[in-house]
Scaffold this active site. Structure first.
Site, PDB file in Angstrom:
ATOM      1  N   ASP A  90      -7.455   4.250  -4.635  1.00 19.73           N
ATOM      2  CA  ASP A  90      -6.788   3.047  -5.124  1.00 19.73           C
ATOM      3  C   ASP A  90      -5.591   3.424  -5.989  1.00 19.73           C
ATOM      4  OD1 ASP A  90      -6.302   0.387  -5.575  1.00 19.73           O
ATOM      5  OD2 ASP A  90      -7.985   0.078  -6.940  1.00 19.73           O
TER       6      ASP A  90
ATOM      7  N   ASN B 173      -8.309  -5.630   3.813  1.00 19.20           N
ATOM      8  CA  ASN B 173      -6.919  -5.211   3.644  1.00 19.20           C
ATOM      9  C   ASN B 173      -5.958  -5.840   4.643  1.00 19.20           C
ATOM     10  OD1 ASN B 173      -7.649  -1.817   2.499  1.00 19.20           O
ATOM     11  ND2 ASN B 173      -7.258  -3.677   1.334  1.00 19.20           N
TER      12      ASN B 173
END
Length: 248
Positions: free
Chosen positions: A19, A67
């Site tokens: 991330d 996503n």
């Protein structure tokens, strides 16, 4: 010394939620795509160090089923990077004895990506130094739902008695059924959640959160995470006294 006691073994299975690529890029006045490219460099460094440390399975959360909600241009760039990595990196993995698998729902990917995934898995399938797993279009809910559906189909066909379904029955239908459970889950960028990643497989995982953005996470940072893991006492429902007695 019992496995995974303080000062004990390196984790067999490490999972990483990578991330912070976008934040890394914004802090430098760069495009999000540049951040993702920098993230690929971090992937290379971490794979190399994990293999050197003797990790058996390294699972990287590359692209979640959620996503797809990101901006279209970013998703397109991510797919291009994924395809480039499949074309360029697999021979290096193979040369270093690393097996590659991709888990997740592949049906949403282009035919080119699907083709290169199959090629990569076939090329590296006999390698034994380390198993690199890339989770792409993956979600823990999807994984468990798919397992339940498969069991239900077998029961409907009379192949399986519903009363005979056990935890192992479910696990055998999941992605990574043949791998050791996750010992250590690392998340970068300071976020402290697991975001629908390997929900079943991480039931007893140790969690490690670092403020480092993914492109800044390197082999030394992985060493710190592994060393932190080795200092922890894993109880698996037992008391301190029971753990100490095992080590006696």
């Amino acid at each position: 010394m019992p496995p995974n006691a303080p000062g004990g073994d390196v984790p067999r299975h490490v999972a990483i939620i990578m991330d912070g690529n976008n934040r890394w890029a914004r802090a430098r006045g760069l495009s999000g795509v540049r951040g993702h490219r920098a993230g690929v460099e971090a992937v290379r460094a971490v794979i190399r160090r994990a293999a050197e440390r003797g990790v058996e399975t390294l699972t990287l959360f590359a692209f979640s089923s959620e996503n797809w909600r990101r901006p279209e241009a970013e998703v397109r760039a991510l797919m291009e990077l994924f395809l480039i990595a499949l074309k360029r990196e697999v021979k290096k993995l193979h040369a270093n004895g690393i097996r590659l698998s991709v888990i997740g729902d592949r049906s949403a990917f282009s035919s080119s990506i699907q083709k290169y995934i199959v090629r990569a898995e076939e090329m590296t399938r006999d390698n034994r130094r380390m198993h690199l797993v890339v989770a792409a279009n993956y979600g823990g809910h999807w994984d468990i739902t798919r397992a339940a559906r498969r069991l239900a189909e077998r029961a409907a066909m009379g192949e399986l008695d519903p009363a005979a379904i056990t935890e192992k029955s479910v696990q055998d239908e999941l992605c990574l059924a043949q791998e050791a459970p996750v010992d250590l889950c690392i998340r970068t960028s300071g976020e402290q959640r697991i975001s629908n990643f390997l929900l079943w497989q991480m039931a007893y995982a140790e969690l490690y959160f670092t403020p480092l953005l993914w492109p800044d996470f390197d082999g030394a940072a992985l060493d710190l995470a592994i060393d932190d893991f080795r200092r922890r006492q894993r109880r698996f429902g037992m008391t301190d006294e029971q753990i100490e007695a095992q080590g006696a």
